[in-house]
Design a protein around this motif. Structure first.
Motif, short mmCIF file in Angstrom:
data_model
loop_
_atom_site.label_atom_id
_atom_site.label_comp_id
_atom_site.label_asym_id
_atom_site.label_seq_id
_atom_site.Cartn_x
_atom_site.Cartn_y
_atom_site.Cartn_z
N ASP A 109 0.89 -1.35 0.24
CA ASP A 109 0.32 0.30 -0.29
C ASP A 109 0.96 1.13 -0.08
OD1 ASP A 109 -1.94 2.21 0.62
OD2 ASP A 109 -3.00 0.83 1.71
N MET A 110 1.56 1.30 0.84
CA MET A 110 2.35 2.26 1.11
C MET A 110 3.73 2.66 -0.20
SD MET A 110 2.11 4.19 3.93
CE MET A 110 0.27 3.16 3.52
N ARG A 111 4.28 0.90 -1.02
CA ARG A 111 5.07 1.71 -2.17
C ARG A 111 3.66 2.11 -3.23
NH1 ARG A 111 7.60 -3.64 -6.35
NH2 ARG A 111 7.31 -2.09 -7.68
N LEU A 112 2.78 2.01 -3.20
CA LEU A 112 1.72 2.43 -3.98
C LEU A 112 1.04 3.55 -3.85
CD1 LEU A 112 -0.96 -0.50 -4.68
CD2 LEU A 112 0.16 -0.04 -6.03
N MET A 113 1.46 4.25 -2.93
CA MET A 113 0.65 5.68 -2.38
C MET A 113 2.12 6.28 -2.96
SD MET A 113 0.87 7.49 1.51
CE MET A 113 2.54 7.25 1.55
N SER A 114 4.12 5.98 -2.68
CA SER A 114 4.48 6.70 -3.42
C SER A 114 5.39 6.25 -5.07
CB SER A 114 6.24 5.88 -2.62
OG SER A 114 6.36 4.67 -3.01
N GLU A 115 4.47 5.69 -5.51
CA GLU A 115 4.22 5.76 -7.07
C GLU A 115 3.43 7.02 -6.82
OE1 GLU A 115 3.52 1.80 -8.36
OE2 GLU A 115 5.65 0.79 -7.55
N ARG A 116 2.10 7.81 -6.44
CA ARG A 116 1.78 8.32 -6.64
C ARG A 116 2.81 9.49 -6.28
NH1 ARG A 116 -3.58 6.69 -9.12
NH2 ARG A 116 -3.40 8.95 -9.99
N PHE A 117 3.05 9.69 -5.42
CA PHE A 117 3.88 10.50 -5.35
C PHE A 117 4.76 11.07 -6.23
CE2 PHE A 117 4.43 9.58 -0.71
CZ PHE A 117 2.85 10.05 0.29
N LEU A 118 5.59 10.30 -6.81
CA LEU A 118 6.39 10.31 -7.99
C LEU A 118 5.49 11.49 -9.14
CD1 LEU A 118 8.91 6.66 -7.61
CD2 LEU A 118 8.69 9.28 -6.98
N SER A 119 4.24 10.06 -9.38
CA SER A 119 3.57 10.58 -10.54
C SER A 119 2.51 11.79 -10.40
CB SER A 119 2.72 9.42 -11.08
OG SER A 119 1.29 9.66 -10.17
N ASP A 120 1.75 11.76 -9.61
CA ASP A 120 1.78 13.49 -9.10
C ASP A 120 1.93 14.57 -7.83
OD1 ASP A 120 -1.55 11.98 -10.45
OD2 ASP A 120 -0.11 10.26 -10.20
N GLY A 121 2.46 14.43 -6.86
CA GLY A 121 2.81 14.74 -6.26
C GLY A 121 1.34 14.99 -4.79
N MET A 122 1.59 15.75 -4.10
CA MET A 122 0.82 16.49 -3.23
C MET A 122 1.19 18.18 -2.98
SD MET A 122 0.30 13.79 0.41
CE MET A 122 -0.54 12.25 0.22
N VAL A 123 0.05 18.65 -4.31
CA VAL A 123 0.35 20.29 -4.64
C VAL A 123 -1.14 20.51 -4.11
CG1 VAL A 123 0.71 21.53 -6.34
CG2 VAL A 123 1.87 19.23 -6.17
N PRO A 124 -0.85 21.70 -3.29
CA PRO A 124 -2.08 22.31 -2.24
C PRO A 124 -2.46 23.24 -3.69
CG PRO A 124 0.02 23.62 -2.08
CD PRO A 124 0.42 22.24 -2.39
N ALA A 125 -4.23 23.63 -3.79
CA ALA A 125 -4.97 24.09 -4.60
C ALA A 125 -4.66 25.79 -4.37
CB ALA A 125 -5.76 23.55 -4.28
N ALA A 126 -4.41 26.20 -4.97
CA ALA A 126 -5.07 27.85 -4.53
C ALA A 126 -5.27 28.38 -3.73
CB ALA A 126 -5.29 28.75 -5.25
N GLY A 127 -5.05 29.49 -2.98
CA GLY A 127 -6.02 29.90 -1.64
C GLY A 127 -5.70 28.49 -0.28
N ASP A 128 -5.08 27.16 0.06
CA ASP A 128 -5.31 26.25 0.88
C ASP A 128 -4.29 26.84 1.82
OD1 ASP A 128 -6.37 24.81 -0.34
OD2 ASP A 128 -5.15 23.36 -0.95
N VAL A 129 -3.43 27.57 1.45
CA VAL A 129 -1.82 27.91 2.93
C VAL A 129 -2.53 29.11 3.64
CG1 VAL A 129 -0.35 29.30 3.57
CG2 VAL A 129 -0.44 27.01 1.35
N GLU A 130 -3.45 30.98 2.67
CA GLU A 130 -3.88 31.12 3.20
C GLU A 130 -4.88 31.02 4.40
OE1 GLU A 130 -1.71 32.53 0.03
OE2 GLU A 130 -2.50 30.93 -0.10
N ARG A 131 -5.41 30.13 4.16
CA ARG A 131 -7.04 29.83 4.14
C ARG A 131 -6.31 29.02 5.54
NH1 ARG A 131 -11.86 25.79 2.55
NH2 ARG A 131 -13.50 25.98 4.87
N LEU A 132 -6.21 28.58 5.52
CA LEU A 132 -5.37 27.27 7.18
C LEU A 132 -4.47 28.69 8.10
CD1 LEU A 132 -3.82 24.61 5.72
CD2 LEU A 132 -6.54 24.76 6.25
N THR A 133 -3.30 29.17 7.71
CA THR A 133 -3.04 30.49 8.33
C THR A 133 -3.65 31.16 8.71
OG1 THR A 133 -1.18 30.19 6.28
CG2 THR A 133 -1.61 32.16 8.38
N ALA A 134 -4.98 31.75 8.16
CA ALA A 134 -6.50 32.89 8.76
C ALA A 134 -6.63 31.68 10.16
CB ALA A 134 -6.89 32.66 7.74
N SER A 135 -7.37 30.78 9.41
CA SER A 135 -7.72 29.90 10.62
C SER A 135 -6.72 29.20 12.38
CB SER A 135 -8.51 28.69 10.43
OG SER A 135 -7.98 27.43 11.24
#
Length: 289
Positions: A244-270
Motif C-alpha cells: 500500500d505504501m509503495r503504491l502511495m509513493s508511486e503516486r507521489f512520483l507521478s502526481d505529488g501532493m500539491v495544494p490548491a490555490a488559497g489553501d495555505v492562506e486559509r489555514l494560516t487565517a484559521s
C-alpha cells in the motif's frame, strides 16, 4: 456539548484532544483500554472498538460531535462505515472526518480509495461535516531519522513533483477549531472539504537540502526506487501495508501532493499564525537527538 474523539491515543488524535481541552470542550476519547489511557484532566475515556457497534452506541450516547480518525488497517473502511452509521442512529449532528488529500486521485491506493468511499457516505448523511484532507505528515519522517542522522541519506521516495508536508500538531489544532466551529454554526447541514497542507511544497531533493543545512553536512536524497522502499518496509510492517505504501509513493512520483490555490492562506487565517515548516520540524528533531 460533548465531542467523541476516535484514534485519541495516536499522533493526530492526541493533538485533537489536547487542543479541544485547551478550548474548554467536553471531550470523550474512545480507547480499547481506559486503564492505560493518559489524557489531560477532564477527558473521559470511553471503552470501545470501531468494530463493536454496542461499545460505539455507549460511547456516542449524548455526544453532539464526532472526530473520526481510522488507522490504516485492513478493515479501515468497514470501521468507518460502522462508526458513521452508529453516529447517525445516535443523532450526532456534527462530524469532522480525517481523510487524505487527493483521495479522489490516488484511486489505486487502498487506504486512499477507502477514505474516498467514506467521504461519499458522509455526503449522503444529513449532517454538518468537515472532511479534512491532510497531505503527507512531516511526523512520518520520525521513523527514518536514524537513517538521516547516521547514514546521511533521506530515504523516502517522494519524488520531484513535491509534497505539501504538514505537521501533525497543525492538523490537530485545525481539527479542534473545525469541531467547535461546526458545533456553534447554525443553518442547513452541509459538507465541506479542507486540504491540510504545510507552507512549502517540497521535493525529495528539497528535503535533503533542508537536512543538509540543519545538520551542516551533506545529506543525499535516496532516489525513486519504490520497489526497494517496499522491501525495506516489510521489515517493520505487514506485506499488504508495505505494498500500500509503495503504491502511495508511486503516486507521489507521478502526481505529488500539491495544494490548491488559497489553501495555505486559509489555514494560516484559521490558526491565526503561520503553519509549521519542515525546516522547523527538522531543527526540532536535531535539537532533541
Amino acid at each position: 456539548m460533548t465531542i467523541l474523539v476516535t484514534g485519541a491515543t495516536g499522533t493526530v488524535g492526541r493533538q485533537v484532544v489536547e487542543q479541544l481541552v485547551k478550548r474548554g470542550a467536553e471531550v470523550r476519547a474512545l480507547v480499547r483500554d481506559p486503564a492505560k489511557a493518559d489524557f489531560p484532566a477532564g477527558v473521559t475515556a470511553a471503552q470501545g472498538d470501531l468494530l463493536d457497534p454496542d461499545s460505539l452506541r455507549r460511547a456516542l450516547s449524548g455526544v453532539s460531535a464526532l472526530f473520526l480518525l481510522n488507522a490504516v488497517v485492513p478493515d479501515e473502511f468497514t470501521q468507518a462505515l460502522i462508526a458513521l452509521n452508529v453516529a447517525k442512529d445516535a443523532g450526532v449532528g456534527q462530524i469532522v472526518y480525517l481523510s487524505v488529500i487527493h483521495s479522489d486521485v490516488y484511486v489505486n491506493v487502498p487506504h486512499f480509495a477507502g477514505k474516498f468511499g467514506v467521504e461519499r457516505m458522509i455526503e449522503q448523511m444529513d449532517v454538518s461535516a468537515t472532511i479534512l484532507r491532510p497531505a503527507y505528515f512531516m511526523n512520518n519522517d520520525l521513523t527514518i531519522k536514524d537513517v538521516i542522522l547516521e547514514h546521511g541519506v533521506y530515504p523516502m521516495p517522494i519524488g520531484g513533483k513535491g509534497l505539501a508536508m504538514i505537521d501533525a500538531r497543525d492538523i490537530g489544532e485545525i481539527a479542534a477549531i473545525e469541531l467547535l466551529r461546526r458545533n456553534e454554526a447554525s443553518g442547513a447541514n452541509h459538507v465541506e472539504r479542507i486540504n491540510l497542507v504545510g507552507p512549502d511544497t517540497l521535493t525529495g531533493a528539497d528535503v535533503a537540502a533542508i537536512w543538509s543545512e540543519v545538520l551542516a553536512r551533506p545529506i543525499a536524497y535516496g532516489g525513486h526506487d519504490t520497489g526497494a522502499f517496499e522491501q525495506n518496509l516489510r521489515h517493520v510492517m505487514p506485506g499488504w501495508m508495505a505494498y500500500d505504501m509503495r503504491l502511495m509513493s508511486e503516486r507521489f512520483l507521478s502526481d505529488g501532493m500539491v495544494p490548491a490555490a488559497g489553501d495555505v492562506e486559509r489555514l494560516t487565517a484559521s490558526l491565526g499564525r503561520p503553519l509549521r515548516s519542515y525546516r522547523q520540524f527538522a531543527t526540532e528533531i536535531v535539537a532533541s537527538a
